[in-house]
Motif scaffolding. Structure first.
Motif, PDB file in Angstrom:
ATOM      1  N   LEU A 115       0.985  -1.094  -0.044  1.00  0.00           N
ATOM      2  CA  LEU A 115       0.030  -0.069   0.067  1.00  0.00           C
ATOM      3  C   LEU A 115       0.946   1.288  -0.033  1.00  0.00           C
ATOM      4  CD1 LEU A 115      -2.985  -0.690   2.677  1.00  0.00           C
ATOM      5  CD2 LEU A 115      -3.075  -0.821   0.199  1.00  0.00           C
ATOM      6  N   SER A 116       0.395   2.385  -0.650  1.00  0.00           N
ATOM      7  CA  SER A 116       0.724   3.627  -0.608  1.00  0.00           C
ATOM      8  C   SER A 116      -0.280   4.415  -0.014  1.00  0.00           C
ATOM      9  CB  SER A 116       1.299   4.177  -1.990  1.00  0.00           C
ATOM     10  OG  SER A 116       2.036   3.405  -2.619  1.00  0.00           O
ATOM     11  N   LEU A 117       0.054   5.156   1.200  1.00  0.00           N
ATOM     12  CA  LEU A 117      -1.106   5.911   2.028  1.00  0.00           C
ATOM     13  C   LEU A 117      -0.637   7.434   1.987  1.00  0.00           C
ATOM     14  CD1 LEU A 117      -1.659   3.127   4.827  1.00  0.00           C
ATOM     15  CD2 LEU A 117      -2.973   3.568   2.738  1.00  0.00           C
ATOM     16  N   LEU A 118      -1.639   8.086   2.161  1.00  0.00           N
ATOM     17  CA  LEU A 118      -1.465   9.418   2.596  1.00  0.00           C
ATOM     18  C   LEU A 118      -2.026   9.733   4.154  1.00  0.00           C
ATOM     19  CD1 LEU A 118      -0.531  12.541   2.066  1.00  0.00           C
ATOM     20  CD2 LEU A 118      -2.880  12.842   0.936  1.00  0.00           C
ATOM     21  N   LEU A 119      -1.375  10.331   4.926  1.00  0.00           N
ATOM     22  CA  LEU A 119      -1.844  10.232   6.283  1.00  0.00           C
ATOM     23  C   LEU A 119      -1.648  11.763   6.593  1.00  0.00           C
ATOM     24  CD1 LEU A 119      -0.340   7.574   6.365  1.00  0.00           C
ATOM     25  CD2 LEU A 119       0.007   7.915   8.590  1.00  0.00           C
ATOM     26  N   THR A 120      -3.125  12.354   7.158  1.00  0.00           N
ATOM     27  CA  THR A 120      -3.289  13.651   7.346  1.00  0.00           C
ATOM     28  C   THR A 120      -3.667  13.772   9.048  1.00  0.00           C
ATOM     29  OG1 THR A 120      -4.312  14.004   5.145  1.00  0.00           O
ATOM     30  CG2 THR A 120      -4.614  15.674   7.041  1.00  0.00           C
ATOM     31  N   HIS A 121      -2.782  14.626   9.675  1.00  0.00           N
ATOM     32  CA  HIS A 121      -2.953  14.668  11.161  1.00  0.00           C
ATOM     33  C   HIS A 121      -3.467  15.861  11.205  1.00  0.00           C
ATOM     34  CE1 HIS A 121      -0.271  10.929  11.888  1.00  0.00           C
ATOM     35  NE2 HIS A 121       0.261  11.424  10.763  1.00  0.00           N
ATOM     36  N   ASP A 122      -4.659  15.962  12.226  1.00  0.00           N
ATOM     37  CA  ASP A 122      -4.941  17.362  12.688  1.00  0.00           C
ATOM     38  C   ASP A 122      -5.309  17.219  14.327  1.00  0.00           C
ATOM     39  OD1 ASP A 122      -5.777  19.233  10.590  1.00  0.00           O
ATOM     40  OD2 ASP A 122      -6.339  17.543   9.890  1.00  0.00           O
ATOM     41  N   SER A 123      -4.767  18.140  15.010  1.00  0.00           N
ATOM     42  CA  SER A 123      -5.164  17.887  16.454  1.00  0.00           C
ATOM     43  C   SER A 123      -5.441  19.156  17.079  1.00  0.00           C
ATOM     44  CB  SER A 123      -3.824  17.311  17.079  1.00  0.00           C
ATOM     45  OG  SER A 123      -2.722  18.328  17.044  1.00  0.00           O
ATOM     46  N   THR A 124      -6.127  19.349  18.320  1.00  0.00           N
ATOM     47  CA  THR A 124      -6.367  20.476  18.860  1.00  0.00           C
ATOM     48  C   THR A 124      -6.231  20.422  20.587  1.00  0.00           C
ATOM     49  OG1 THR A 124      -8.185  21.165  17.158  1.00  0.00           O
ATOM     50  CG2 THR A 124      -8.241  22.386  19.423  1.00  0.00           C
ATOM     51  N   SER A 125      -5.576  21.415  21.130  1.00  0.00           N
ATOM     52  CA  SER A 125      -5.484  21.044  22.456  1.00  0.00           C
ATOM     53  C   SER A 125      -5.764  22.527  22.917  1.00  0.00           C
ATOM     54  CB  SER A 125      -4.099  20.692  22.819  1.00  0.00           C
ATOM     55  OG  SER A 125      -3.149  21.784  22.366  1.00  0.00           O
ATOM     56  N   LEU A 126      -6.402  22.213  24.334  1.00  0.00           N
ATOM     57  CA  LEU A 126      -6.828  23.690  25.095  1.00  0.00           C
ATOM     58  C   LEU A 126      -5.979  23.604  26.256  1.00  0.00           C
ATOM     59  CD1 LEU A 126      -8.670  25.908  25.631  1.00  0.00           C
ATOM     60  CD2 LEU A 126     -10.148  24.555  26.453  1.00  0.00           C
ATOM     61  N   SER A 127      -4.954  24.489  26.674  1.00  0.00           N
ATOM     62  CA  SER A 127      -4.214  24.483  27.823  1.00  0.00           C
ATOM     63  C   SER A 127      -4.916  25.162  29.050  1.00  0.00           C
ATOM     64  CB  SER A 127      -3.031  25.203  27.545  1.00  0.00           C
ATOM     65  OG  SER A 127      -3.008  26.410  26.922  1.00  0.00           O
ATOM     66  N   ALA A 128      -4.413  24.900  30.043  1.00  0.00           N
ATOM     67  CA  ALA A 128      -4.947  25.661  31.397  1.00  0.00           C
ATOM     68  C   ALA A 128      -5.146  27.020  31.280  1.00  0.00           C
ATOM     69  CB  ALA A 128      -3.926  25.162  32.369  1.00  0.00           C
ATOM     70  N   ASP A 129      -4.077  27.899  30.343  1.00  0.00           N
ATOM     71  CA  ASP A 129      -4.089  29.282  30.203  1.00  0.00           C
ATOM     72  C   ASP A 129      -5.278  29.666  29.236  1.00  0.00           C
ATOM     73  OD1 ASP A 129      -3.024  28.398  27.906  1.00  0.00           O
ATOM     74  OD2 ASP A 129      -1.132  29.396  28.197  1.00  0.00           O
ATOM     75  N   GLY A 130      -5.905  28.785  28.806  1.00  0.00           N
ATOM     76  CA  GLY A 130      -7.165  29.291  28.069  1.00  0.00           C
ATOM     77  C   GLY A 130      -6.789  29.301  26.587  1.00  0.00           C
ATOM     78  N   VAL A 131      -5.729  28.991  26.155  1.00  0.00           N
ATOM     79  CA  VAL A 131      -5.290  28.968  24.496  1.00  0.00           C
ATOM     80  C   VAL A 131      -5.455  27.836  23.958  1.00  0.00           C
ATOM     81  CG1 VAL A 131      -3.205  29.353  23.126  1.00  0.00           C
ATOM     82  CG2 VAL A 131      -3.300  30.878  25.345  1.00  0.00           C
ATOM     83  N   THR A 132      -6.131  27.696  22.916  1.00  0.00           N
ATOM     84  CA  THR A 132      -6.223  26.732  21.861  1.00  0.00           C
ATOM     85  C   THR A 132      -5.073  26.414  20.955  1.00  0.00           C
ATOM     86  OG1 THR A 132      -8.429  26.743  22.371  1.00  0.00           O
ATOM     87  CG2 THR A 132      -7.683  25.674  20.385  1.00  0.00           C
ATOM     88  N   ARG A 133      -4.550  25.466  20.786  1.00  0.00           N
ATOM     89  CA  ARG A 133      -3.335  25.339  19.872  1.00  0.00           C
ATOM     90  C   ARG A 133      -4.034  24.252  18.872  1.00  0.00           C
ATOM     91  NH1 ARG A 133      -1.057  26.580  24.842  1.00  0.00           N
ATOM     92  NH2 ARG A 133       0.658  28.186  24.610  1.00  0.00           N
ATOM     93  N   THR A 134      -3.546  24.467  17.647  1.00  0.00           N
ATOM     94  CA  THR A 134      -4.006  23.472  16.519  1.00  0.00           C
ATOM     95  C   THR A 134      -2.710  23.099  15.768  1.00  0.00           C
ATOM     96  OG1 THR A 134      -4.345  25.007  14.881  1.00  0.00           O
ATOM     97  CG2 THR A 134      -6.379  24.417  16.394  1.00  0.00           C
ATOM     98  N   SER A 135      -2.718  21.868  15.277  1.00  0.00           N
ATOM     99  CA  SER A 135      -1.642  21.403  14.280  1.00  0.00           C
ATOM    100  C   SER A 135      -2.302  20.839  13.234  1.00  0.00           C
ATOM    101  CB  SER A 135      -0.522  20.467  15.130  1.00  0.00           C
ATOM    102  OG  SER A 135      -1.259  19.343  15.621  1.00  0.00           O
ATOM    103  N   HIS A 136      -1.379  20.779  12.121  1.00  0.00           N
ATOM    104  CA  HIS A 136      -1.879  19.940  10.932  1.00  0.00           C
ATOM    105  C   HIS A 136      -0.654  19.715  10.234  1.00  0.00           C
ATOM    106  CE1 HIS A 136      -3.976  19.054   7.012  1.00  0.00           C
ATOM    107  NE2 HIS A 136      -3.067  19.878   6.464  1.00  0.00           N
ATOM    108  N   TYR A 137      -0.420  18.173   9.724  1.00  0.00           N
ATOM    109  CA  TYR A 137       0.855  17.879   8.991  1.00  0.00           C
ATOM    110  C   TYR A 137       0.319  16.772   8.079  1.00  0.00           C
ATOM    111  CZ  TYR A 137       1.871  14.717  12.775  1.00  0.00           C
ATOM    112  OH  TYR A 137       2.071  13.914  13.429  1.00  0.00           O
ATOM    113  N   GLN A 138       1.055  16.227   7.160  1.00  0.00           N
ATOM    114  CA  GLN A 138       0.936  15.229   6.350  1.00  0.00           C
ATOM    115  C   GLN A 138       2.214  14.443   6.427  1.00  0.00           C
ATOM    116  OE1 GLN A 138      -0.968  17.133   2.808  1.00  0.00           O
ATOM    117  NE2 GLN A 138      -2.833  15.988   3.122  1.00  0.00           N
TER     118      GLN A 138
END
Length: 212
Positions: free
Chosen positions: A14-37
Protein backbone atom coordinates in the motif's frame (compact mmCIF):
# COMPACT_ATOMS: atom_id res chain seq x y z
CA UNK A 1 -16.16 -13.83 12.22
CA UNK A 2 -14.63 -11.02 14.27
CA UNK A 3 -11.32 -12.84 14.52
CA UNK A 4 -11.34 -13.42 10.77
CA UNK A 5 -11.88 -9.72 10.10
CA UNK A 6 -8.94 -8.54 12.16
CA UNK A 7 -6.48 -11.40 11.94
CA UNK A 8 -3.09 -9.99 10.82
CA UNK A 9 -2.28 -11.07 7.27
CA UNK A 10 0.37 -10.29 4.71
CA UNK A 11 -1.77 -7.51 3.35
CA UNK A 12 -1.36 -5.99 -0.07
CA UNK A 13 1.38 -3.46 -0.70
CA UNK A 14 0.00 0.00 0.00
CA UNK A 15 0.88 3.62 -0.56
CA UNK A 16 -0.93 5.82 1.95
CA UNK A 17 -1.42 9.52 2.63
CA UNK A 18 -1.80 10.38 6.33
CA UNK A 19 -3.33 13.69 7.40
CA UNK A 20 -2.93 14.62 11.07
CA UNK A 21 -5.07 17.28 12.77
CA UNK A 22 -5.06 17.96 16.50
CA UNK A 23 -6.45 20.54 18.89
CA UNK A 24 -5.46 21.15 22.49
CA UNK A 25 -6.81 23.59 25.07
CA UNK A 26 -4.30 24.44 27.77
CA UNK A 27 -4.91 25.62 31.30
CA UNK A 28 -4.19 29.23 30.27
CA UNK A 29 -7.18 29.18 27.92
CA UNK A 30 -5.14 29.05 24.72
CA UNK A 31 -6.25 26.67 21.97
CA UNK A 32 -3.48 25.28 19.81
CA UNK A 33 -3.96 23.41 16.57
CA UNK A 34 -1.58 21.44 14.38
CA UNK A 35 -1.84 20.02 10.89
CA UNK A 36 0.64 17.99 8.88
CA UNK A 37 0.77 15.16 6.36
CA UNK A 38 2.92 12.09 5.85
CA UNK A 39 3.44 9.51 3.14
CA UNK A 40 3.64 5.86 4.10
CA UNK A 41 4.74 3.02 1.85
CA UNK A 42 4.55 -0.58 2.98
CA UNK A 43 5.81 -3.55 1.03
CA UNK A 44 6.13 -6.99 2.63
CA UNK A 45 8.89 -6.53 5.20
CA UNK A 46 9.57 -2.81 4.73
CA UNK A 47 7.76 0.37 5.76
CA UNK A 48 8.71 3.94 4.87
CA UNK A 49 7.18 6.95 6.64
CA UNK A 50 8.07 10.50 5.62
CA UNK A 51 6.75 13.94 6.52
CA UNK A 52 5.52 16.04 3.60
CA UNK A 53 7.28 19.40 3.66
CA UNK A 54 5.77 22.02 1.32
CA UNK A 55 8.33 23.08 -1.28
CA UNK A 56 8.24 26.77 -0.37
CA UNK A 57 8.90 25.93 3.29
CA UNK A 58 11.74 23.51 2.55
CA UNK A 59 13.43 26.09 0.32
CA UNK A 60 13.39 28.72 3.07
CA UNK A 61 14.91 26.55 5.82
CA UNK A 62 18.59 27.04 6.47
CA UNK A 63 20.66 23.92 7.10
CA UNK A 64 23.71 25.77 8.38
CA UNK A 65 24.91 24.89 11.88
CA UNK A 66 26.36 27.98 13.52
CA UNK A 67 27.97 25.96 16.30
CA UNK A 68 29.68 23.62 13.85
CA UNK A 69 27.76 20.63 15.20
CA UNK A 70 25.39 18.72 12.96
CA UNK A 71 21.93 18.06 14.34
CA UNK A 72 19.37 15.51 13.19
CA UNK A 73 15.82 16.75 12.69
CA UNK A 74 13.63 13.88 13.87
CA UNK A 75 10.46 15.41 12.44
CA UNK A 76 11.69 15.77 8.87
CA UNK A 77 13.89 12.67 8.72
CA UNK A 78 12.22 9.77 6.97
CA UNK A 79 11.75 6.55 8.94
CA UNK A 80 12.68 3.28 7.30
CA UNK A 81 11.35 0.36 9.34
CA UNK A 82 12.28 -3.25 8.61
CA UNK A 83 10.73 -6.41 10.00
CA UNK A 84 12.83 -8.61 12.29
CA UNK A 85 10.09 -11.10 13.19
CA UNK A 86 6.32 -11.14 13.72
CA UNK A 87 6.52 -8.66 16.59
CA UNK A 88 9.82 -6.81 16.34
CA UNK A 89 11.17 -4.21 13.95
CA UNK A 90 14.29 -2.10 13.52
CA UNK A 91 14.43 1.48 12.32
CA UNK A 92 16.81 3.70 10.39
CA UNK A 93 16.45 7.44 9.92
CA UNK A 94 17.07 9.01 6.53
CA UNK A 95 18.31 12.58 6.26
CA UNK A 96 17.47 13.50 2.69
CA UNK A 97 19.16 16.91 2.69
CA UNK A 98 22.56 15.64 3.84
CA UNK A 99 22.16 12.21 2.22
CA UNK A 100 22.68 10.30 5.44
CA UNK A 101 21.37 6.89 6.52
CA UNK A 102 21.30 6.78 10.31
CA UNK A 103 21.26 3.53 12.28
CA UNK A 104 19.45 3.68 15.61
CA UNK A 105 20.28 1.28 18.43
CA UNK A 106 17.28 -0.20 20.25
CA UNK A 107 18.41 1.59 23.41
CA UNK A 108 17.65 4.90 21.70
CA UNK A 109 14.17 3.99 20.42
CA UNK A 110 12.44 5.91 23.20
CA UNK A 111 14.37 9.04 22.28
CA UNK A 112 12.97 9.03 18.76
CA UNK A 113 9.45 7.91 19.68
CA UNK A 114 9.67 4.40 18.25
CA UNK A 115 8.49 1.31 20.13
CA UNK A 116 10.06 -1.39 17.95
CA UNK A 117 6.68 -3.04 17.32
CA UNK A 118 6.35 -4.43 13.79
CA UNK A 119 2.53 -4.79 13.58
CA UNK A 120 2.08 -1.16 14.63
CA UNK A 121 4.60 0.06 12.05
CA UNK A 122 3.10 -2.05 9.27
CA UNK A 123 -0.63 -1.63 9.95
CA UNK A 124 -0.49 1.74 11.82
CA UNK A 125 -2.68 0.03 14.42
CA UNK A 126 -1.83 -3.47 15.63
CA UNK A 127 -4.82 -5.57 14.46
CA UNK A 128 -4.62 -7.51 17.72
CA UNK A 129 -5.59 -4.32 19.54
CA UNK A 130 -8.97 -4.36 17.80
CA UNK A 131 -9.83 -7.55 19.66
CA UNK A 132 -9.82 -5.55 22.89
CA UNK A 133 -12.15 -2.88 21.52
CA UNK A 134 -15.92 -2.68 21.11
CA UNK A 135 -17.43 -3.22 17.70
CA UNK A 136 -19.37 0.00 17.05
CA UNK A 137 -22.74 0.38 15.32
CA UNK A 138 -21.53 3.60 13.71
CA UNK A 139 -22.11 3.69 9.96
CA UNK A 140 -19.04 2.68 7.95
CA UNK A 141 -18.14 2.29 4.25
CA UNK A 142 -18.40 -1.18 2.71
CA UNK A 143 -15.57 -3.43 3.83
CA UNK A 144 -14.85 -1.33 6.90
CA UNK A 145 -15.97 -1.29 10.51
CA UNK A 146 -15.72 1.13 13.43
CA UNK A 147 -14.13 -0.02 16.69
CA UNK A 148 -14.02 2.04 19.87
CA UNK A 149 -12.52 2.01 23.32
CA UNK A 150 -13.64 4.36 26.09
CA UNK A 151 -11.56 4.71 29.21
CA UNK A 152 -11.39 6.91 32.26
CA UNK A 153 -9.17 9.51 30.62
CA UNK A 154 -10.40 9.47 27.05
CA UNK A 155 -11.48 7.56 23.98
CA UNK A 156 -10.18 6.13 20.73
CA UNK A 157 -12.22 5.22 17.65
CA UNK A 158 -10.81 3.38 14.64
CA UNK A 159 -12.37 2.90 11.23
CA UNK A 160 -10.71 -0.31 10.05
CA UNK A 161 -10.54 -1.43 6.43
CA UNK A 162 -10.67 -5.21 6.82
CA UNK A 163 -9.91 -5.93 3.16
CA UNK A 164 -6.69 -3.94 2.82
CA UNK A 165 -5.81 -4.03 6.52
CA UNK A 166 -5.30 -0.41 7.49
CA UNK A 167 -7.15 2.21 9.56
CA UNK A 168 -9.01 4.66 7.37
CA UNK A 169 -9.54 7.04 10.26
CA UNK A 170 -8.37 7.27 13.86
CA UNK A 171 -10.10 9.58 16.34
CA UNK A 172 -8.89 10.09 19.90
CA UNK A 173 -9.22 12.62 22.67
CA UNK A 174 -10.24 13.49 26.19
CA UNK A 175 -13.81 13.38 27.42
CA UNK A 176 -13.84 17.11 28.21
CA UNK A 177 -12.83 18.02 24.66
CA UNK A 178 -9.59 19.72 25.67
CA UNK A 179 -7.56 17.24 23.59
CA UNK A 180 -8.69 16.00 20.20
CA UNK A 181 -6.81 14.29 17.42
CA UNK A 182 -7.88 12.92 14.04
CA UNK A 183 -5.73 10.95 11.59
CA UNK A 184 -7.26 10.47 8.13
CA UNK A 185 -5.66 7.78 5.98
CA UNK A 186 -6.22 7.68 2.23
CA UNK A 187 -4.81 5.54 -0.54
CA UNK A 188 -1.95 7.32 -2.25
CA UNK A 189 0.09 6.95 -5.42
CA UNK A 190 2.70 4.22 -5.59
CA UNK A 191 6.15 5.62 -6.36
CA UNK A 192 8.07 4.50 -9.43
CA UNK A 193 10.69 3.09 -7.08
CA UNK A 194 10.39 2.40 -3.37
CA UNK A 195 12.39 5.03 -1.47
CA UNK A 196 14.61 2.54 0.39
CA UNK A 197 15.97 1.52 -3.02
CA UNK A 198 17.18 5.06 -3.73
CA UNK A 199 19.77 5.36 -0.95
CA UNK A 200 22.88 4.38 -2.88
CA UNK A 201 25.73 6.72 -2.01
CA UNK A 202 24.22 7.85 1.31
CA UNK A 203 26.68 8.28 4.16
CA UNK A 204 26.16 5.77 6.97
CA UNK A 205 25.93 7.28 10.43
CA UNK A 206 24.96 6.24 13.96
CA UNK A 207 22.27 8.06 15.91
CA UNK A 208 24.76 8.65 18.71
CA UNK A 209 26.89 10.68 16.27
CA UNK A 210 24.31 13.48 16.56
CA UNK A 211 24.08 13.54 20.34
CA UNK A 212 25.55 16.55 22.12
Amino acid sequence: LLVALIQPLWAADLSLLLTHDSTSLSADGVTRTSHYQERLYRQQQQVWLERIIPAHVAASVSHDDSDGHKHLDLDTSARWVSRIDDKKAEIRLVNRHDRQLVTVDSGDYDAIGFDGDWPTAYYLVDPAKLKTMILSKRSAPAGSQWYESIGKNGYIRILWDSRQQYPRRIESGSHDGSQQRVVRVELGVKPAQMPWLTLKGYQHKEYTDFMD
